[in-house]
Scaffold this motif. Structure first.
Motif, mmCIF file in Angstrom:
data_model
loop_
_atom_site.group_PDB
_atom_site.id
_atom_site.type_symbol
_atom_site.label_atom_id
_atom_site.label_comp_id
_atom_site.label_asym_id
_atom_site.label_seq_id
_atom_site.Cartn_x
_atom_site.Cartn_y
_atom_site.Cartn_z
ATOM 1 N N TYR A 67 -146.522 -13.224 75.436
ATOM 2 C CA TYR A 67 -146.399 -14.573 75.785
ATOM 3 C C TYR A 67 -144.958 -15.017 75.850
ATOM 4 O O TYR A 67 -144.456 -15.738 76.636
ATOM 5 C CB TYR A 67 -146.823 -15.720 74.899
ATOM 6 C CG TYR A 67 -148.646 -15.643 74.488
ATOM 7 C CD1 TYR A 67 -149.128 -15.760 75.696
ATOM 8 C CD2 TYR A 67 -148.927 -15.509 73.434
ATOM 9 C CE1 TYR A 67 -150.526 -15.854 75.285
ATOM 10 C CE2 TYR A 67 -150.348 -15.126 73.134
ATOM 11 C CZ TYR A 67 -151.190 -15.563 74.269
ATOM 12 O OH TYR A 67 -152.422 -15.529 74.079
ATOM 13 N N GLY A 95 -154.265 -15.558 71.462
ATOM 14 C CA GLY A 95 -154.409 -16.809 71.873
ATOM 15 C C GLY A 95 -155.616 -17.727 70.871
ATOM 16 O O GLY A 95 -155.595 -18.906 71.286
ATOM 17 N N THR A 120 -149.873 -15.022 68.270
ATOM 18 C CA THR A 120 -149.294 -14.498 69.449
ATOM 19 C C THR A 120 -148.769 -13.057 69.143
ATOM 20 O O THR A 120 -147.865 -12.616 69.946
ATOM 21 C CB THR A 120 -148.057 -15.515 69.606
ATOM 22 O OG1 THR A 120 -147.177 -15.571 68.253
ATOM 23 C CG2 THR A 120 -148.549 -16.957 70.077
ATOM 24 N N TYR A 171 -154.788 -27.981 73.640
ATOM 25 C CA TYR A 171 -153.444 -27.721 74.620
ATOM 26 C C TYR A 171 -153.317 -29.116 75.175
ATOM 27 O O TYR A 171 -152.438 -29.233 76.079
ATOM 28 C CB TYR A 171 -153.278 -26.655 75.488
ATOM 29 C CG TYR A 171 -153.249 -25.469 74.862
ATOM 30 C CD1 TYR A 171 -152.071 -24.934 73.850
ATOM 31 C CD2 TYR A 171 -154.286 -24.160 75.014
ATOM 32 C CE1 TYR A 171 -152.217 -23.874 73.180
ATOM 33 C CE2 TYR A 171 -154.105 -23.274 74.506
ATOM 34 C CZ TYR A 171 -153.199 -22.934 73.631
ATOM 35 O OH TYR A 171 -153.020 -21.762 72.596
ATOM 36 N N GLU A 194 -152.748 -17.795 79.633
ATOM 37 C CA GLU A 194 -152.108 -18.739 78.549
ATOM 38 C C GLU A 194 -152.699 -20.027 78.695
ATOM 39 O O GLU A 194 -153.422 -20.394 79.726
ATOM 40 C CB GLU A 194 -150.621 -18.866 78.958
ATOM 41 C CG GLU A 194 -149.789 -17.507 79.003
ATOM 42 C CD GLU A 194 -148.364 -17.996 79.515
ATOM 43 O OE1 GLU A 194 -147.398 -17.281 78.951
ATOM 44 O OE2 GLU A 194 -147.957 -19.101 80.316
ATOM 45 N N TYR A 195 -152.821 -20.487 77.369
ATOM 46 C CA TYR A 195 -153.431 -21.917 77.181
ATOM 47 C C TYR A 195 -154.938 -21.982 77.592
ATOM 48 O O TYR A 195 -155.535 -22.904 78.033
ATOM 49 C CB TYR A 195 -152.681 -22.941 78.111
ATOM 50 C CG TYR A 195 -151.020 -22.729 78.067
ATOM 51 C CD1 TYR A 195 -150.389 -22.299 76.960
ATOM 52 C CD2 TYR A 195 -150.372 -22.518 79.212
ATOM 53 C CE1 TYR A 195 -149.061 -22.179 76.834
ATOM 54 C CE2 TYR A 195 -148.998 -22.377 79.377
ATOM 55 C CZ TYR A 195 -148.311 -21.952 78.193
ATOM 56 O OH TYR A 195 -147.107 -21.817 78.211
ATOM 57 N N THR A 268 -145.124 -17.821 87.536
ATOM 58 C CA THR A 268 -146.283 -18.232 86.831
ATOM 59 C C THR A 268 -147.010 -19.130 87.704
ATOM 60 O O THR A 268 -146.333 -20.082 88.334
ATOM 61 C CB THR A 268 -145.609 -19.150 85.369
ATOM 62 O OG1 THR A 268 -145.072 -18.173 84.623
ATOM 63 C CG2 THR A 268 -146.845 -19.716 84.726
#
Length: 276
Positions: A67, A95, A120, A171, A194-195, A268
């Protein structure tokens, strides 16, 4: 430049029929998924806990999940942990979210209030290797279990016994993001994912090129941590859609055309989707 969108995706039958953002299983399976996730928080177990890095930090800058410096920024906000082999599972649990707590029976400075942390990083040795479950927390996350003003005293405790429970990730409406690996090119594509709300971890990832048919998907492989890759061996045709299957509930969603035609390594790209 990263492609950013502020909308959160809410699967429904209408969206499945009109926008094709998800498969029917995703739309009709939402309630079952939530009932599964609610069982996470009822399974409290024992673990060991230590901390590393700076007292008010995130442990390491990124860690074994890939990450990077996102671990110290919202929504991770340094509430992160390295984990022993039993829960890390060769990176498949990167995650995943847990609640942890300690009580004054474990240490006088424990608040007893649970706090949420995200896997992580990996902790391979010491008590991480010998405990049946072990959390090697960033300093911020370890101190969050303390009574107000007693964070230093708790961090001085050494190896601490704690309670932990698997919980759904939240999140606050942020959508899933794909950080493209700097080594990606027209024949090879890799990204940190991610997320993911809900389960937080993934059982499978697939990629669809612009030239492929509706049912054609290329399976991606877990490279390491939260990084998934596709070594196509020939030039791929963007934009790319990415299909994600969650680890625990096996729910599937599609980030349609999330990687644009002019994608760049190191960038990203934010999707319009996330698990409910």
């Amino acid at each position: 430049m990263a492609a950013l969108h502020s909308f959160r995706f809410h699967p429904s039958i209408f969206l499945c029929l009109v926008a094709s953002f998800c498969f029917s299983r995703t739309c009709f399976g939402s309630k079952a998924k939530h009932s599964n996730l609610t069982t996470f928080g009822t399974r409290w177990s024992w673990a060991g806990a230590t901390w590393y890095g700076s007292p008010d930090g995130a442990g390491s800058d990124g860690g074994a999940c890939g990450y990077g410096n996102a671990v110290s920024q919202p929504p991770f906000s340094s509430m992160v942990t390295g984990i022993g082999p039993s829960l890390y599972k060769s990176g498949k649990e990167c995650g995943a979210c847990y609640k942890i707590k300690c009580t004054k029976r474990m240490h006088p400075s424990c608040s007893g209030k649970p706090v949420r942390v995200i896997i992580t990083d990996f902790c391979p040795g010491g008590p991480c290797a010998t405990d049946s479950a072990h959390f090697d927390l960033g300093g911020t996350a370890f101190g969050a279990m303390a009574k107000a003003g007693e964070e230093v005293e708790l961090r001085d405790a050494g190896v601490l016994k704690i309670r932990y429970a698997r919980v759904a990730c939240d999140y606050s409406g942020r959508t899933i993001a794909f950080h493209v690996d700097p080594g990606s090119n027209s024949n090879y594509f890799a990204a940190v994912i991610e997320y993911e709300e809900g389960d937080g971890d993934l059982a499978g990832v697939s990629l669809k090129e612009a030239s492929m048919g509706p049912e054609e998907w290329r399976s991606m492989q877990q490279s390491w941590g939260a990084v998934w890759k596709l070594d196509a061996g020939s030039e791929m045709q963007p934009p790319f859609s990415i299909r994600l299957t969650s680890q625990y509930s096996r729910e599937t969603i599609v980030a349609k055309n999330v990687i644009p035609e002019n994608w760049k390594p190191g960038s990203t790209y934010r999707s319009l989707v996330n698990y409910l």
